[in-house]
Design a protein around this motif. Structure first.
Motif, PDB file in Angstrom:
ATOM      1  N   PRO A   1      24.371 -41.151  38.067  1.00 44.53           N
ATOM      2  CA  PRO A   1      25.946 -40.750  37.586  1.00 44.53           C
ATOM      3  C   PRO A   1      27.330 -40.316  38.664  1.00 44.53           C
ATOM      4  CG  PRO A   1      24.219 -39.491  36.288  1.00 44.53           C
ATOM      5  CD  PRO A   1      23.240 -40.520  37.796  1.00 44.53           C
TER       6      PRO A   1
ATOM      7  N   LEU B   1      18.436 -39.715  26.257  1.00 44.22           N
ATOM      8  CA  LEU B   1      17.874 -38.863  27.348  1.00 44.22           C
ATOM      9  C   LEU B   1      19.389 -39.225  28.581  1.00 44.22           C
ATOM     10  CD1 LEU B   1      15.149 -36.788  28.387  1.00 44.22           C
ATOM     11  CD2 LEU B   1      16.287 -36.434  26.574  1.00 44.22           C
ATOM     12  N   LYS B   2      19.689 -40.287  29.162  1.00 48.31           N
ATOM     13  CA  LYS B   2      20.281 -40.876  30.190  1.00 48.31           C
ATOM     14  C   LYS B   2      21.635 -40.507  29.001  1.00 48.31           C
ATOM     15  CE  LYS B   2      17.436 -42.646  33.825  1.00 48.31           C
ATOM     16  NZ  LYS B   2      15.966 -41.945  33.827  1.00 48.31           N
TER      17      LYS B   2
ATOM     18  N   GLU C   1      23.552 -38.238  29.257  1.00 50.36           N
ATOM     19  CA  GLU C   1      23.732 -37.588  30.537  1.00 50.36           C
ATOM     20  C   GLU C   1      25.507 -38.054  30.610  1.00 50.36           C
ATOM     21  OE1 GLU C   1      22.628 -37.010  35.027  1.00 50.36           O
ATOM     22  OE2 GLU C   1      21.475 -38.415  33.330  1.00 50.36           O
TER      23      GLU C   1
ATOM     24  N   LEU D   1      27.981 -36.523  28.518  1.00 48.13           N
ATOM     25  CA  LEU D   1      28.096 -35.311  29.411  1.00 48.13           C
ATOM     26  C   LEU D   1      29.352 -35.733  29.829  1.00 48.13           C
ATOM     27  CD1 LEU D   1      25.673 -33.440  29.274  1.00 48.13           C
ATOM     28  CD2 LEU D   1      27.055 -32.802  27.508  1.00 48.13           C
TER      29      LEU D   1
ATOM     30  N   ASP E   1      27.441 -28.639  36.949  1.00 43.41           N
ATOM     31  CA  ASP E   1      26.082 -28.972  38.200  1.00 43.41           C
ATOM     32  C   ASP E   1      26.532 -29.340  38.743  1.00 43.41           C
ATOM     33  OD1 ASP E   1      24.429 -30.706  39.400  1.00 43.41           O
ATOM     34  OD2 ASP E   1      24.465 -32.443  37.628  1.00 43.41           O
TER      35      ASP E   1
ATOM     36  N   ARG F   1      28.151 -32.063  41.088  1.00 46.26           N
ATOM     37  CA  ARG F   1      29.381 -32.813  39.776  1.00 46.26           C
ATOM     38  C   ARG F   1      29.806 -32.317  40.609  1.00 46.26           C
ATOM     39  NH1 ARG F   1      31.494 -35.462  35.502  1.00 46.26           N
ATOM     40  NH2 ARG F   1      33.463 -34.301  34.367  1.00 46.26           N
TER      41      ARG F   1
END
Length: 363
Positions: free
Chosen positions: A129, A161-162, A165, A168, A309, A312
């Protein structure tokens, strides 16, 4: 249909062309870049093209060389399957990065006049990501619309799920899970491919870009290689940039994989990718807060509260520093170029003054 219209020529390009005196030149679109030579699509078909000596000389003092997707002014040589490129039309969009291995900031143009950029990452150990955030910055800076493709879904048990992510970290950007092997998600990809629309693919080596081109084009026009099982890394399959006309309409540009994406410049892309951090930062006590150890930092508080996060934020700060450093390198390079210009012009001015004075004295 007119050959150039198939390759994206439109009324807007026609209007831009007619505003300039092009002489006996004709428009063409670069379909492949081999360094010193290019393949160019014309109304009569595809031919080889080379830059004129005048154009090469002009580019030595700065400016991006022609790239795949560019519309160019072409002089076709009579009786030959080649022509001379005399100029490049103003680009609608340009995808670029910092040229690797250079001490000074130098732009490397990847593709031009692209409408949609497919950011491809595979759903294996190469999934990252943080890297995608960098690709998104490049996309927004380029003026194109990004679309994220999560490839090789057949190798992943938690693809949904990925995908969540990715959604997001890229609010508002379409995210599609695809697998060429299982023919999954093809209709979502082909929905973007319309007549005259140019789509480019970019991503790290081995992420499946060439496989996607072959899958969509229903051909084996691009060579592919297996990735290494140990680290899910691939080798550069595509060695040059090339634009393909697709059977269902639209055009697709495949590009060589990137080991590392170095951003060249920022035109609002950083802020657009990290809108959440920018919004939270408005609550910091200091307007120039670096979100490190300053008092009353709303961003650090958000991390501690689990609202943001930590990784991030680290990537945000790292990318921000990198872009500031690139700006400084570019400024230094510009100052150096200005000094070189002055050093060349100064002797000319002195020589001119000498002859003017001598002519005046002898007169």
């Amino acid at each position: 249909m007119n050959k150039l219209m198939q390759y994206g020529w439109s009324a807007n390009w026609d209007q831009a062309w007619s505003k300039e005196d092009r002489g006996l030149h004709n428009p063409g679109r670069i379909t492949a870049d081999f360094g010193q030579k290019y393949k160019v699509m014309t109304e009569e078909g595809e031919i080889w093209g080379e830059m004129s000596g005048k154009m090469k000389h002009a580019l030595q003092s700065g400016g991006a060389y022609p790239a795949v997707g560019d519309w160019v002014e072409l002089q076709r040589l009579e009786g030959e399957e080649r022509g001379i490129i005399h100029g490049v039309m103003e680009r609608k969009t340009s995808i670029s990065r910092q040229k690797a291995g250079m001490k000074s900031a130098q732009e490397q143009l990847i593709a031009a006049n692209v409408d949609i950029l497919f950011l491809v990452t595979s759903l294996n150990d190469d999934y990252n990501p943080r890297r995608m955030e960098r690709y998104l910055i490049m996309a927004w800076n380029s003026g194109v619309n990004p679309v994220i493709l999560l490839s090789k879904a057949d190798l992943c048990d938690d693809a949904d799920l990925k995908a969540a992510e990715m959604e997001l970290i890229a609010p508002g950007v379409p995210v599609h899970v695809v697998s060429a092997l299982e023919n999954m998600g093809k209709e979502m990809v082909t929905a973007y491919l319309k007549d005259g629309v140019t789509v480019a693919l970019t991503g790290s080596s081995g992420c499946g870009k060439s496989t996607i081109v072959n899958w969509i084009a229903e051909s084996a026009s691009q060579k592919t290689q297996d990735i290494r099982e140990g680290d899910s890394r691939g080798r550069h399959t595509t060695t040059h940039r090339e634009l393909f006309l697709l059977p269902q309409g639209g055009l697709m540009v495949d590009t060589p994989g990137m080991r590392e994406l170095q951003l060249y410049d920022d035109d609002g892309g950083l802020e657009q990718v990290f809108t959440d951090i920018e919004a939270i930062a408005e609550g910091c006590r200091f307007a120039d807060c670096r979100h490190e150890d300053e008092a009353d930092c709303a961003v650090r508080q958000a991390v501690e509260n689990g609202e943001l996060d930590e990784k991030r934020l680290q990537n945000y700060r790292k990318t921000q520093r990198e872009l500031m450093f690139q700006m400084k390198k570019e400024a230094r390079a510009q100052r150096k170029m200005n000094r070189m210009d002055r050093s060349v012009k100064e002797p000319v001015r002195r020589k001119s003054s000498y002859w003017n004075k001598r002519m005046h004295d002898e007169g």
